[in-house]
Design a protein around this motif. Structure first.
Motif, mmCIF file in Angstrom:
data_model
loop_
_atom_site.group_PDB
_atom_site.id
_atom_site.type_symbol
_atom_site.label_atom_id
_atom_site.label_comp_id
_atom_site.label_asym_id
_atom_site.label_seq_id
_atom_site.Cartn_x
_atom_site.Cartn_y
_atom_site.Cartn_z
ATOM 1 N N SER A 94 -9.119 -6.233 15.502
ATOM 2 C CA SER A 94 -10.075 -5.129 15.599
ATOM 3 C C SER A 94 -10.736 -4.842 14.255
ATOM 4 C CB SER A 94 -9.398 -3.861 16.136
ATOM 5 O OG SER A 94 -8.457 -3.351 15.204
ATOM 6 N N ALA A 95 -10.094 -5.222 13.158
ATOM 7 C CA ALA A 95 -10.750 -5.096 11.856
ATOM 8 C C ALA A 95 -11.888 -6.099 11.734
ATOM 9 C CB ALA A 95 -9.736 -5.317 10.731
ATOM 10 N N GLU A 119 13.644 0.058 12.204
ATOM 11 C CA GLU A 119 13.034 1.132 11.423
ATOM 12 C C GLU A 119 11.724 0.686 10.766
ATOM 13 O OE1 GLU A 119 16.360 4.204 9.711
ATOM 14 O OE2 GLU A 119 16.025 2.403 8.530
ATOM 15 N N GLN A 120 11.010 -0.220 11.375
ATOM 16 C CA GLN A 120 9.835 -0.774 10.705
ATOM 17 C C GLN A 120 8.828 0.315 10.348
ATOM 18 O OE1 GLN A 120 8.685 -3.312 14.055
ATOM 19 N NE2 GLN A 120 6.669 -2.376 14.042
ATOM 20 N N ASP A 121 8.076 0.049 9.304
ATOM 21 C CA ASP A 121 7.128 1.008 8.730
ATOM 22 C C ASP A 121 5.712 0.503 9.009
ATOM 23 O OD1 ASP A 121 5.466 2.469 6.932
ATOM 24 O OD2 ASP A 121 7.194 2.860 5.644
ATOM 25 N N SER A 122 4.945 1.270 9.771
ATOM 26 C CA SER A 122 3.636 0.812 10.249
ATOM 27 C C SER A 122 2.581 0.750 9.158
ATOM 28 C CB SER A 122 3.152 1.716 11.385
ATOM 29 O OG SER A 122 4.043 1.658 12.475
ATOM 30 N N ARG A 123 2.846 1.337 7.996
ATOM 31 C CA ARG A 123 1.871 1.252 6.910
ATOM 32 C C ARG A 123 1.620 -0.202 6.498
ATOM 33 N NH1 ARG A 123 4.492 5.275 2.631
ATOM 34 N NH2 ARG A 123 6.350 4.180 3.404
ATOM 35 N N PHE A 124 2.635 -1.049 6.647
ATOM 36 C CA PHE A 124 2.458 -2.464 6.313
ATOM 37 C C PHE A 124 1.418 -3.121 7.220
ATOM 38 C CE2 PHE A 124 6.648 -1.613 4.506
ATOM 39 C CZ PHE A 124 6.579 -2.277 3.293
ATOM 40 N N TYR A 125 1.376 -2.706 8.485
ATOM 41 C CA TYR A 125 0.389 -3.255 9.414
ATOM 42 C C TYR A 125 -1.029 -2.884 8.981
ATOM 43 C CZ TYR A 125 2.866 -5.398 13.366
ATOM 44 O OH TYR A 125 3.565 -6.255 14.180
ATOM 45 N N ALA A 126 -1.222 -1.647 8.535
ATOM 46 C CA ALA A 126 -2.553 -1.227 8.100
ATOM 47 C C ALA A 126 -3.005 -2.044 6.898
ATOM 48 C CB ALA A 126 -2.550 0.263 7.766
ATOM 49 N N LYS A 127 -2.112 -2.241 5.942
ATOM 50 C CA LYS A 127 -2.446 -3.040 4.760
ATOM 51 C C LYS A 127 -2.746 -4.480 5.168
ATOM 52 C CE LYS A 127 -0.797 -4.025 0.064
ATOM 53 N NZ LYS A 127 -1.078 -5.456 0.037
ATOM 54 N N ALA A 129 -3.807 -5.592 8.020
ATOM 55 C CA ALA A 129 -5.053 -5.678 8.784
ATOM 56 C C ALA A 129 -6.277 -5.257 7.981
ATOM 57 C CB ALA A 129 -4.952 -4.821 10.048
ATOM 58 N N MET A 130 -6.064 -4.730 6.767
ATOM 59 C CA MET A 130 -7.151 -4.273 5.884
ATOM 60 C C MET A 130 -7.919 -3.104 6.491
ATOM 61 S SD MET A 130 -8.636 -7.721 4.017
ATOM 62 C CE MET A 130 -9.277 -8.510 5.509
ATOM 63 N N ARG A 205 -17.705 -14.551 8.631
ATOM 64 C CA ARG A 205 -18.677 -13.619 8.066
ATOM 65 C C ARG A 205 -18.120 -12.195 8.054
ATOM 66 N NH1 ARG A 205 -22.581 -15.151 10.913
ATOM 67 N NH2 ARG A 205 -22.599 -13.567 12.560
ATOM 68 N N ARG A 206 -17.496 -11.806 9.154
ATOM 69 C CA ARG A 206 -16.894 -10.467 9.212
ATOM 70 C C ARG A 206 -15.728 -10.349 8.231
ATOM 71 N NH1 ARG A 206 -17.939 -5.653 10.010
ATOM 72 N NH2 ARG A 206 -15.816 -5.228 10.721
ATOM 73 N N ASN A 207 -14.966 -11.412 8.069
ATOM 74 C CA ASN A 207 -13.843 -11.378 7.133
ATOM 75 C C ASN A 207 -14.333 -11.118 5.710
ATOM 76 O OD1 ASN A 207 -10.959 -11.775 6.584
ATOM 77 N ND2 ASN A 207 -11.626 -13.592 5.480
ATOM 78 N N ASP A 208 -15.455 -11.737 5.335
ATOM 79 C CA ASP A 208 -16.032 -11.500 4.011
ATOM 80 C C ASP A 208 -16.458 -10.037 3.865
ATOM 81 O OD1 ASP A 208 -15.674 -14.138 3.298
ATOM 82 O OD2 ASP A 208 -17.726 -14.755 3.782
ATOM 83 N N ILE A 209 -17.037 -9.494 4.930
ATOM 84 C CA ILE A 209 -17.501 -8.098 4.887
ATOM 85 C C ILE A 209 -16.329 -7.141 4.735
ATOM 86 C CG2 ILE A 209 -18.575 -6.258 6.261
ATOM 87 C CD1 ILE A 209 -20.382 -8.460 7.496
ATOM 88 N N VAL A 210 -15.292 -7.324 5.543
ATOM 89 C CA VAL A 210 -14.137 -6.420 5.509
ATOM 90 C C VAL A 210 -13.391 -6.545 4.183
ATOM 91 C CG1 VAL A 210 -11.936 -5.855 6.612
ATOM 92 C CG2 VAL A 210 -13.919 -6.415 8.019
ATOM 93 N N THR A 211 -13.272 -7.763 3.685
ATOM 94 C CA THR A 211 -12.602 -7.955 2.390
ATOM 95 C C THR A 211 -13.376 -7.254 1.280
ATOM 96 O OG1 THR A 211 -11.723 -10.092 3.115
ATOM 97 C CG2 THR A 211 -11.763 -9.674 0.754
ATOM 98 N N ALA A 212 -14.688 -7.380 1.294
ATOM 99 C CA ALA A 212 -15.506 -6.715 0.275
ATOM 100 C C ALA A 212 -15.463 -5.198 0.410
ATOM 101 C CB ALA A 212 -16.955 -7.203 0.387
#
Length: 538
Positions: A94-95, A119-127, A129-130, A205-212
């Protein structure tokens, strides 16, 4: 504005309605269940025709929310932390698609594993997925944050993850809410196939945009109203905290913390603020619920001259929930008077309800399997998992949703006989159907028991996607009708159940037995509702 006394979950649900929500998509899972239930019971949600039915699993929920966003409308996806594993494929992608209408993926983590496998920590998923992550520190902040997060998702064209933990989800506070709800977004056709069709050329192309975009997201976090740097008089120690942790810190210092404090509730991590703290303080204590996410990154990129303390150094425990006393100990604050637990308190582990049909299934299964000393029973996620405990001790494994059938197949592939899988009706439609298809395609030598109590009982009796459809599903997957059996699990039917079990175990192929009887809890609720309707009719 008006005031309401709300659970953290309820504050999130109310905020979503008030922020112009068009659809909530979820599978029940403690501690997130109350969000969807609140929206389901809301007269405003009904009046505004907000989609609010349960999804079959978290993956379908995430994909349905993406469809809502594709058409420009706002969607909320709710799950517990292990549910994020189930929907990881569409969540991470979705990113790459981005959003048209805003999407909030609400994940409730469960430190101390009150009702979870890890006890997994969902903050790792956000990082990973960018995408941005928000973590409210109070019920009021949760309410305000939902409004902000929907707007932010639409501004940056990315979904956002909102992480709460059990204590925040299930504690109450007074919340000021808007008296009028924002209008829902109009449906639009602004979503472009060049972004949503993830063929490699387009996805790159989207990966470049999200990374930037990451530098912009971090700059937003530095300026965020949800991240706050408060200076203190004593710079021998600095404290980084957020989420529920800042409440425990405030309990330690009711008259105000003497040390500089950086509160983080909006990720990616605001490194400029973190760098300021490490440069100005001799030591830094990281107080965070869950895994050492902030602490690990802090050690890696900007410790400065400060000594970093937290879970990695043993100043705070690596497992379980934080408490004010745990934080006090890390700060060398006296705990005051403590009371030892009474010696007269006897542990009371959860047990299957009296009259539960699962009890009869396990009683029959145990009796039959006495004649098969090598038998192994592979369990699954649901209230029937309690069959692993005394007095039944009937299960040899429970791993994740749907693993009973696939593990039984794998064990049979290895040469085990008999291999028995026990799965519930809701879990079967959530994640068990594909495993049964594998077994049918190879005619695996397994016996599958789909213990059907006509509801999703473990999380409070929500609707089950497979109610009255299980036999049709099994036939549709290709199961031989001669080895699809149903029975009512009652003590008087014990001879019939045991005979069915013996017959199907001795059949060397895939067989399915469906013991079907309504959950005692939902049955009692339905009887009460029927009685109330009868009284009202008079």
């Amino acid at each position: 504005m008006m005031k309401k006394l709300l659970l953290g979950d309820e504050a999130i649900a109310q905020a979503a309605i008030d922020a112009g929500l068009s659809g909530v998509y979820a599978y029940p899972g403690t501690p997130s269940t109350e969000i969807t239930e609140y929206i389901q019971n809301s007269p405003v949600a009904k009046e505004r025709n907000i989609h609010r039915r349960w999804s079959t699993n978290e993956k379908t929920a995430m994909e349905e929310a993406l469809g809502m966003s594709f058409m420009g409308k706002r969607a909320l996806v709710c799950m517990k932390h292990v549910g994020l594993n189930v929907c990881a494929d569409p969540f991470v992608n979705s990113a790459m698609t981005g959003t048209n209408g805003g999407i909030i993926v609400l994940v409730a983590d469960d430190p101390s594993m009150h009702s979870s496998q890890n006890e997994q920590d969902s903050r790792f998923y956000a990082k990973f997925a960018m995408i941005p992550c928000f973590e409210p520190s109070s019920q009021q902040e949760a309410y305000d944050m939902v409004h902000y997060a929907f707007d932010y998702s639409e501004r940056i064209h990315l979904p956002v993850l909102m992480r709460v933990t059990t204590r925040m989800a299930h504690s109450r506070a007074v919340v000021e809410i808007n008296e009028t709800a924002r209008e829902q977004n109009k449906m639009n056709f602004d979503a472009k196939a060049g972004e949503w069709v993830l063929l490699p050329a387009m996805a790159r192309r989207r990966n470049d945009i999200v990374t930037a975009q990451q530098a912009e997201l971090e700059a937003d976090a530095v300026e965020s109203c949800f991240n706050r740097y408060e200076d203190g008089n004593d710079h021998s120690l600095g404290i980084i905290t957020g989420g529920i942790g800042i409440n425990y810190l405030n309990e330690c210092y009711p008259d105000g913390c003497p040390y500089p404090v950086l509160k983080i509730s909006h990720y990616p991590l605001p490194k400029a603020l973190m760098r300021k703290l490490t440069e100005e303080c001799d030591n830094v204590l990281v107080i965070e619920e869950g895994q050492p996410f902030i602490e690990d990154i802090l050690n890696g990129v900007m410790p400065g001259n400060a000594v970093i303390k937290g879970k990695l150094t043993g100043d705070l425990p690596r497992t379980g929930e934080l408490t004010p006393d745990i934080v006090k100990k890390a700060l060398n604050i006296s705990l005051g008077e403590c009371y030892a637990p009474s010696e007269n308190i006897v542990p009371r582990p959860p047990a299957l309800c009296q009259g539960c049909g699962h009890r009869d299934v396990y009683a029959a299964l145990n009796d039959v399997l006495k004649d098969y000393p090598d038998a192994r029973v592979f369990g699954d996620i649901g209230c029937y998992t309690l069959g692993a405990l005394p007095p039944y001790r009937a299960l040899h494994s429970t791993v994740d949703m749907g693993a009973s059938i696939t593990m039984a197949k794998g064990a049979a592939d290895a040469g085990l006989w008999p291999a028995v899988a026990v799965i519930g009706d809701s879990t079967f439609t959530h994640s068990g159907m594909t495993g049964l298809l594998d077994a049918i395609n190879e005619n695996a030598d397994i016996t599958v028991i789909i213990s059907d109590n006509l509801t999703t009982a473990m999380t409070g009796g929500q609707d089950s996607a497979g109610t009255n459809k299980l036999e049709a599903i099994c036939r549709g997957l290709g199961l031989d009708g001669e080895h699809l059996k149903t029975v009512v699990p009652l003590p008087k039917n014990m001879p019939e159940i045991e005979k069915l079990l013996r017959d199907e175990i001795n059949y060397h192929g895939v067989s399915v037995i469906i013991p079907c009887r309504e959950c005692m809890q939902t049955l009692q609720r339905h009887l009460r509702q029927k009685k109330q309707k009868g009284e009202q009719a008079k």
